[in-house]
Design a protein around this motif. Structure first.
Motif, mmCIF file in Angstrom:
data_model
loop_
_atom_site.group_PDB
_atom_site.id
_atom_site.type_symbol
_atom_site.label_atom_id
_atom_site.label_comp_id
_atom_site.label_asym_id
_atom_site.label_seq_id
_atom_site.Cartn_x
_atom_site.Cartn_y
_atom_site.Cartn_z
ATOM 1 N N ILE A 64 -0.419 -0.698 13.568
ATOM 2 C CA ILE A 64 -1.178 -0.239 14.738
ATOM 3 C C ILE A 64 -2.570 0.246 14.362
ATOM 4 C CG2 ILE A 64 0.893 0.299 16.060
ATOM 5 C CD1 ILE A 64 0.374 3.260 15.534
ATOM 6 N N GLY A 65 -2.895 0.235 13.086
ATOM 7 C CA GLY A 65 -4.249 0.544 12.663
ATOM 8 C C GLY A 65 -4.559 2.018 12.506
ATOM 9 N N GLN A 66 -3.571 2.844 12.271
ATOM 10 C CA GLN A 66 -3.808 4.277 12.108
ATOM 11 C C GLN A 66 -4.099 4.672 10.662
ATOM 12 O OE1 GLN A 66 -3.975 6.608 14.545
ATOM 13 N NE2 GLN A 66 -3.842 4.876 15.954
ATOM 14 N N VAL A 67 -4.143 3.701 9.784
ATOM 15 C CA VAL A 67 -4.309 3.982 8.363
ATOM 16 C C VAL A 67 -5.777 3.884 7.989
ATOM 17 C CG1 VAL A 67 -3.660 3.253 6.051
ATOM 18 C CG2 VAL A 67 -2.026 3.072 7.920
ATOM 19 N N THR A 68 -6.274 4.895 7.307
ATOM 20 C CA THR A 68 -7.644 4.884 6.801
ATOM 21 C C THR A 68 -7.619 4.345 5.365
ATOM 22 O OG1 THR A 68 -7.454 7.123 5.926
ATOM 23 C CG2 THR A 68 -8.228 6.897 8.208
ATOM 24 N N PRO A 69 -8.776 3.923 4.851
ATOM 25 C CA PRO A 69 -8.796 3.440 3.468
ATOM 26 C C PRO A 69 -8.340 4.500 2.459
ATOM 27 C CG PRO A 69 -10.772 2.720 4.594
ATOM 28 C CD PRO A 69 -10.058 3.656 5.530
ATOM 29 N N ALA A 70 -8.589 5.769 2.761
ATOM 30 C CA ALA A 70 -8.178 6.828 1.839
ATOM 31 C C ALA A 70 -6.667 7.042 1.856
ATOM 32 C CB ALA A 70 -8.879 8.134 2.200
ATOM 33 N N SER A 71 -6.030 6.790 2.992
ATOM 34 C CA SER A 71 -4.586 7.031 3.085
ATOM 35 C C SER A 71 -3.754 5.778 2.847
ATOM 36 C CB SER A 71 -4.244 7.623 4.449
ATOM 37 O OG SER A 71 -4.532 6.708 5.482
ATOM 38 N N PHE A 72 -4.402 4.623 2.721
ATOM 39 C CA PHE A 72 -3.654 3.378 2.531
ATOM 40 C C PHE A 72 -2.715 3.391 1.323
ATOM 41 C CE2 PHE A 72 -3.207 -0.861 0.703
ATOM 42 C CZ PHE A 72 -2.519 -1.479 1.738
ATOM 43 N N PRO A 73 -3.153 3.891 0.154
ATOM 44 C CA PRO A 73 -2.224 3.890 -0.997
ATOM 45 C C PRO A 73 -0.942 4.684 -0.733
ATOM 46 C CG PRO A 73 -4.444 4.349 -1.734
ATOM 47 C CD PRO A 73 -4.475 4.352 -0.237
ATOM 48 N N TRP A 74 -1.055 5.771 0.017
ATOM 49 C CA TRP A 74 0.128 6.593 0.289
ATOM 50 C C TRP A 74 1.088 5.877 1.233
ATOM 51 C CZ3 TRP A 74 -0.046 9.628 -3.466
ATOM 52 C CH2 TRP A 74 -1.248 10.173 -3.904
ATOM 53 N N TYR A 75 0.532 5.139 2.186
ATOM 54 C CA TYR A 75 1.390 4.344 3.067
ATOM 55 C C TYR A 75 2.052 3.211 2.275
ATOM 56 C CZ TYR A 75 -0.170 6.733 7.254
ATOM 57 O OH TYR A 75 -0.397 7.685 8.218
ATOM 58 N N ALA A 76 1.317 2.621 1.354
ATOM 59 C CA ALA A 76 1.892 1.561 0.518
ATOM 60 C C ALA A 76 3.022 2.103 -0.359
ATOM 61 C CB ALA A 76 0.805 0.934 -0.345
ATOM 62 N N VAL A 77 2.853 3.306 -0.882
ATOM 63 C CA VAL A 77 3.908 3.937 -1.679
ATOM 64 C C VAL A 77 5.138 4.194 -0.807
ATOM 65 C CG1 VAL A 77 4.527 6.076 -2.896
ATOM 66 C CG2 VAL A 77 2.374 4.927 -3.400
ATOM 67 N N SER A 78 4.923 4.586 0.439
ATOM 68 C CA SER A 78 6.044 4.819 1.344
ATOM 69 C C SER A 78 6.792 3.532 1.662
ATOM 70 C CB SER A 78 5.556 5.467 2.637
ATOM 71 O OG SER A 78 5.012 6.727 2.375
ATOM 72 N N VAL A 79 6.064 2.453 1.840
ATOM 73 C CA VAL A 79 6.706 1.156 2.076
ATOM 74 C C VAL A 79 7.491 0.737 0.836
ATOM 75 C CG1 VAL A 79 6.267 -1.285 2.509
ATOM 76 C CG2 VAL A 79 5.036 0.450 3.812
ATOM 77 N N LEU A 80 6.934 0.983 -0.343
ATOM 78 C CA LEU A 80 7.635 0.675 -1.582
ATOM 79 C C LEU A 80 8.915 1.499 -1.716
ATOM 80 C CD1 LEU A 80 7.442 -1.014 -4.158
ATOM 81 C CD2 LEU A 80 6.190 0.890 -5.193
ATOM 82 N N SER A 81 8.879 2.742 -1.246
ATOM 83 C CA SER A 81 10.097 3.571 -1.293
ATOM 84 C C SER A 81 11.197 2.969 -0.424
ATOM 85 C CB SER A 81 9.795 5.004 -0.850
ATOM 86 O OG SER A 81 9.672 5.089 0.558
ATOM 87 N N GLY A 82 10.823 2.395 0.708
ATOM 88 C CA GLY A 82 11.817 1.727 1.542
ATOM 89 C C GLY A 82 12.408 0.514 0.865
ATOM 90 N N ALA A 83 11.575 -0.192 0.102
ATOM 91 C CA ALA A 83 12.093 -1.348 -0.642
ATOM 92 C C ALA A 83 13.111 -0.904 -1.686
ATOM 93 C CB ALA A 83 10.935 -2.091 -1.308
ATOM 94 N N PHE A 84 12.830 0.194 -2.356
ATOM 95 C CA PHE A 84 13.805 0.722 -3.314
ATOM 96 C C PHE A 84 15.039 1.254 -2.602
ATOM 97 C CE2 PHE A 84 10.417 0.615 -6.443
ATOM 98 C CZ PHE A 84 11.107 0.308 -7.599
ATOM 99 N N GLY A 85 14.859 1.836 -1.421
ATOM 100 C CA GLY A 85 16.007 2.294 -0.648
ATOM 101 C C GLY A 85 16.918 1.143 -0.257
ATOM 102 N N LEU A 86 16.317 0.020 0.127
ATOM 103 C CA LEU A 86 17.123 -1.166 0.435
ATOM 104 C C LEU A 86 17.767 -1.743 -0.816
ATOM 105 C CD1 LEU A 86 14.994 -3.101 3.061
ATOM 106 C CD2 LEU A 86 17.203 -1.996 3.403
#
Length: 119
Positions: A64-86
């Motif tokens: 939805i476009g709520q991610v800023t360039p400064a916060s993008f790495p943290w969102y990517a880490v969160s997505v990676l955590s879901g991959a490890f959770g799966l």
């Protein structure tokens, strides 16, 4: 008034053999072990579900476009955590599955903390 019980019947116990007592103790231990196994399995599943939920929310925020360039790495880490959770559902051995789950939790905590600190 005593409901048919004689005086002192509270102290009368049925005599059981040592074999019966040992069998009862073993049955009790098996029941407790099954309960603990089920409880730990449920706890691990809910922790994995939580990391997947964090990843779904992070992915939604990316779309939805709520991610800023400064916060993008943290969102990517969160997505990676879901991959490890799966991934915990595909790992069959107990010890490696626990390690994968621990990595998923650490990544989720780091990702969520980074999200809040940058926003």
């Amino acid at each position: 008034m005593s409901g048919g019980r004689g005086a002192g019947s509270r102290n009368k116990r049925r005599q059981v053999s040592d074999e019966e007592r040992a069998a009862a103790v073993e049955d009790y231990r098996e029941s407790v072990a099954r309960l603990q196994h089920t409880a730990y399995r449920n706890l691990r599943q809910w922790i994995a579900y939580a990391t997947v939920f964090v990843a779904v929310i992070a992915t939604w925020m990316l779309f939805i476009g709520q991610v800023t360039p400064a916060s993008f790495p943290w969102y990517a880490v969160s997505v990676l955590s879901g991959a490890f959770g799966l991934a915990t559902y595909f790992v069959r051995e107990p010890r490696p599955r626990l390690y994968v789950l621990a990595v998923a939790v650490v990544l989720a905590v780091v990702g969520v903390t980074g999200m809040f600190l940058t926003d």
